[in-house]
Design a protein around this motif. Structure first.
Motif, short mmCIF file in Angstrom:
data_model
loop_
_atom_site.label_atom_id
_atom_site.label_comp_id
_atom_site.label_asym_id
_atom_site.label_seq_id
_atom_site.Cartn_x
_atom_site.Cartn_y
_atom_site.Cartn_z
N PRO A 1 0.83 -1.20 0.00
CA PRO A 1 0.00 0.00 0.00
C PRO A 1 0.87 1.26 0.00
O PRO A 1 1.88 1.32 0.70
N LYS B 1 -4.73 8.92 -2.67
CA LYS B 1 -5.49 7.67 -2.70
C LYS B 1 -4.53 6.52 -2.35
O LYS B 1 -3.40 6.47 -2.83
N VAL C 1 -3.19 2.99 -2.81
CA VAL C 1 -3.17 1.98 -3.86
C VAL C 1 -2.06 0.97 -3.56
O VAL C 1 -1.16 1.25 -2.78
N GLU C 2 -2.14 -0.19 -4.18
CA GLU C 2 -1.07 -1.19 -4.10
C GLU C 2 -0.11 -0.94 -5.25
O GLU C 2 -0.55 -0.75 -6.40
N ASN D 1 0.51 5.82 -0.88
CA ASN D 1 -0.36 6.95 -1.12
C ASN D 1 -0.01 7.55 -2.48
O ASN D 1 1.11 8.00 -2.69
#
Length: 165
Positions: A111, A117, A119-120, A113
Motif C-alpha cells: 500500500p 489515494k 493503492v497497491e 499513497n
C-alpha cells in the motif's frame, strides 16, 4: 519483510535474488560479490519521476567513480525495460519482477499513497548493499533530487568503516 515482519536492518545479509533483465540474462546479487550494489525499486518505466531517477543514477559521476553496480527493478516486462533503457541510454540492468514477489519480500511493494489515494504498487526505494552482501543502508521514501549523490555519500561513509577498504 512483508507486512508484519521486521524490515531488513543494516548489517544483515540482503536476500539473494534471480531476476531477468531486459536482455533476458538472469541477474543475481551473488553475481556482484565484492562490489557495492545499488538496487533501486521504481514504479514504472518512462514516467517522469522514474525517468529522472534513472537518469540521475546514469549521470552520477560519484557512483561511477566508486565502481558501484546499479540495478533497477520494477514490475514492467523486459520489452518495456529494453525500450526505456534504449530511449535514455541507461547503461545498467533493469530487472523485471512481474508478480512483485521479490519486491514484496524486501518491503518495496504494498500500500502507498498516490495523489491522496491508497493503492497497491511498487514503492520508490533504494537499497545499498555492501561488497559482503549485507545491507549498508536503505532509503524507504526516496526523493529523487540529490538521491544518487546521497547514495554515493553512503558508500564513502561505509568505506571508512571497513577494515579492507
Amino acid at each position: 519483510m512483508t507486512s508484519g515482519t521486521p524490515r531488513l536492518q543494516p548489517g544483515e545479509p540482503f536476500p539473494d535474488f534471480a531476476l531477468p533483465g531486459a536482455g533476458g540474462q538472469t541477474h543475481r546479487l551473488s553475481d556482484y560479490a565484492g562490489r557495492y550494489v545499488v538496487l533501486y525499486a521504481y514504479p514504472k518505466d518512462d514516467t517522469p519521476g522514474c525517468t529522472k531517477e534513472a537518469c540521475d543514477f546514469r549521470d552520477s559521476a560519484l557512483l561511477k567513480s566508486h565502481g558501484a553496480v546499479i540495478l533497477g527493478v520494477s514490475r514492467d516486462d523486459a520489452e518495456s525495460h529494453q525500450a526505456f533503457a534504449e530511449k535514455y541510454s541507461l547503461p545498467f540492468p533493469l530487472l523485471t519482477d512481474p508478480d512483485a514477489d521479490f519486491l514484496k519480500s524486501i518491503g518495496a511493494y504494498g500500500p502507498k499513497n498516490l495523489y491522496g489515494k491508497i493503492v497497491e504498487g511498487v514503492k520508490r526505494q533504494t537499497f545499498l548493499i555492501g561488497p559482503d552482501g549485507r545491507l549498508v543502508k536503505s532509503w524507504l521514501a526516496v526523493s529523487v533530487d540529490g538521491h544518487a549523490d546521497a547514495v554515493a555519500a553512503a558508500i564513502d561513509a561505509d568505506r571508512k568503516t571497513r577494515p579492507d577498504a
